[in-house]
Write a protein that holds these residues in place. Structure first.
Motif, PDB file in Angstrom:
ATOM      1  N   ASP A 228       9.787  14.684   9.917  1.00 18.91           N
ATOM      2  CA  ASP A 228       8.763  15.708   9.698  1.00 18.91           C
ATOM      3  C   ASP A 228       7.871  15.410   8.503  1.00 18.91           C
ATOM      4  O   ASP A 228       7.062  16.251   8.106  1.00 18.91           O
ATOM      5  CB  ASP A 228       9.428  17.079   9.508  1.00 18.91           C
ATOM      6  N   GLU A 229       8.033  14.254   7.904  1.00 23.92           N
ATOM      7  CA  GLU A 229       7.241  13.918   6.720  1.00 23.92           C
ATOM      8  C   GLU A 229       6.196  12.867   7.087  1.00 23.92           C
ATOM      9  O   GLU A 229       6.524  11.805   7.621  1.00 23.92           O
ATOM     10  CB  GLU A 229       8.157  13.422   5.599  1.00 23.92           C
ATOM     11  N   PHE A 230       4.955  13.184   6.755  1.00 25.10           N
ATOM     12  CA  PHE A 230       3.855  12.296   7.127  1.00 25.10           C
ATOM     13  C   PHE A 230       3.014  11.879   5.924  1.00 25.10           C
ATOM     14  O   PHE A 230       2.219  10.952   6.024  1.00 25.10           O
ATOM     15  CB  PHE A 230       2.942  12.988   8.152  1.00 25.10           C
ATOM     16  N   ASP A 231       3.174  12.568   4.807  1.00 27.75           N
ATOM     17  CA  ASP A 231       2.313  12.317   3.654  1.00 27.75           C
ATOM     18  C   ASP A 231       2.955  11.395   2.622  1.00 27.75           C
ATOM     19  O   ASP A 231       2.490  11.304   1.494  1.00 27.75           O
ATOM     20  CB  ASP A 231       1.943  13.643   2.970  1.00 27.75           C
ATOM     21  N   VAL A 232       4.054  10.747   2.985  1.00 27.58           N
ATOM     22  CA  VAL A 232       4.712   9.846   2.042  1.00 27.58           C
ATOM     23  C   VAL A 232       4.863   8.474   2.687  1.00 27.58           C
ATOM     24  O   VAL A 232       4.830   8.334   3.910  1.00 27.58           O
ATOM     25  CB  VAL A 232       6.110  10.377   1.642  1.00 27.58           C
ATOM     26  N   GLU A 233       5.004   7.470   1.845  1.00 19.74           N
ATOM     27  CA  GLU A 233       5.251   6.116   2.329  1.00 19.74           C
ATOM     28  C   GLU A 233       6.739   6.008   2.632  1.00 19.74           C
ATOM     29  O   GLU A 233       7.565   5.824   1.739  1.00 19.74           O
ATOM     30  CB  GLU A 233       4.832   5.105   1.259  1.00 19.74           C
ATOM     31  N   LEU A 234       7.088   6.155   3.907  1.00 20.55           N
ATOM     32  CA  LEU A 234       8.491   6.266   4.296  1.00 20.55           C
ATOM     33  C   LEU A 234       9.288   5.004   3.982  1.00 20.55           C
ATOM     34  O   LEU A 234      10.435   5.085   3.544  1.00 20.55           O
ATOM     35  CB  LEU A 234       8.591   6.604   5.785  1.00 20.55           C
ATOM     36  N   ALA A 235       8.719   3.852   4.206  1.00 22.10           N
ATOM     37  CA  ALA A 235       9.443   2.605   3.931  1.00 22.10           C
ATOM     38  C   ALA A 235       9.785   2.501   2.447  1.00 22.10           C
ATOM     39  O   ALA A 235      10.900   2.120   2.070  1.00 22.10           O
ATOM     40  CB  ALA A 235       8.621   1.403   4.378  1.00 22.10           C
TER      41      ALA A 235
END
Length: 272
Positions: A228-235
């Motif tokens: 549900d998170e889109f505004d962070v650099e997930l990697a």
């Protein structure tokens, strides 16, 4: 080494939701279940296979038909009647069995018996001191190791301030001022942080992948753990936050400290 092209269908993030309400005992059990396995270490034993199967089906040990609690933790869930009821766990009075074991396990047991028999017979102060002198050194100096425990003689005539000051000095001298020592109790804030960082889900996915001689791309892992998170650099979050916290959580120092905290809380519950 293979690279997973997708997250396996057995993985369900919802299986890990319950650890949001975990106590120190529950966190310790999950850690010990995983740390005690050899999932990523080569050929799996039958118990390792059971653990992997349970993780795939349930995620947490408390879900579904529980895999089992470790032997170290079973006693915390069971009421073990004792002739002596402890009021604390980490700081307790020296028990008779421990005190006797110093003598019974000593390499110089016969010499101790001989010297103390002479001590009982001697009336000469100088002679008594000569016999006593070798035994005035702290037991710690003789390299005794009783299950990570240390024993002190406390002069109760000293003030509280002096006792606390000297204990603080002794603690620093004995344990050292290292980063490996857990210096405070774990709180609900810590448990919430571990839960929201998805440390168990991360460990399970990466460890089971490693057992299959495979790796998981960081971005794929990030999307699986934080859908549900889109505004962070997930990697980057996986690499810099979740991986780091997982390594810390699974360290022997944290596992042992959680076990001690769970024991302490159990003792308090029994006395409430």
């Amino acid at each position: 080494m293979d690279v997973w092209k997708s997250i396996p269908s057995w993985f369900k993030l919802d299986n890990y939701d319950h650890c949001a309400n975990y106590s120190s005992l529950d966190w310790a059990n999950e850690l010990i279940m995983r740390c005690g396995s050899n999932i990523a270490g080569g050929e799996l034993s039958e118990l390792d296979k059971q653990i992997v199967e349970h993780i795939k089906n349930n995620g947490l040990s408390i879900r579904g038909k529980s895999y089992c609690y470790s032997e170290e933790l079973k006693k915390l869930y069971e009421d073990n009647p004792s002739t002596y009821k402890k009021t604390r766990f980490a700081v307790t009075n020296l028990s008779q069995i421990t005190a006797y074991s110093f003598f019974l396990d000593a390499n110089n047991k016969e010499k101790i018996e001989h010297d103390f028999s002479l001590l009982d017979l001697s009336t000469c102060t100088k002679e008594r001191w000569r016999i006593r002198s070798p035994y005035t050194h702290p037991i710690a100096n003789l390299n005794y190791n009783h299950e990570n425990a240390a024993y002190l003689e406390i002069n109760l005539h000293a003030s509280n301030e002096q006792l606390l000051m000297e204990f603080k000095d002794w603690l620093l001298e004995t344990r050292g001022d290292t980063q490996d020592i857990v210096k405070r109790q774990f709180s609900k804030a810590d448990f919430e942080d571990w839960h929201t960082s998805r440390v168990f889900a991360y460990w399970d996915l990466t460890t089971i992948a490693a057992s299959e001689n495979a790796t998981i791309p960081l971005l794929m892992l990030g999307r699986a753990l934080f859908p549900d998170e889109f505004d962070v650099e997930l990697a980057a979050r996986i690499q810099k936050v979740t991986k780091k916290k997982s390594k810390t959580l699974f360290s022997p120092e944290v596992v042992n400290a959680l076990m001690a905290q769970a024991e302490s809380e159990k003792t308090q519950w029994n006395n409430s």
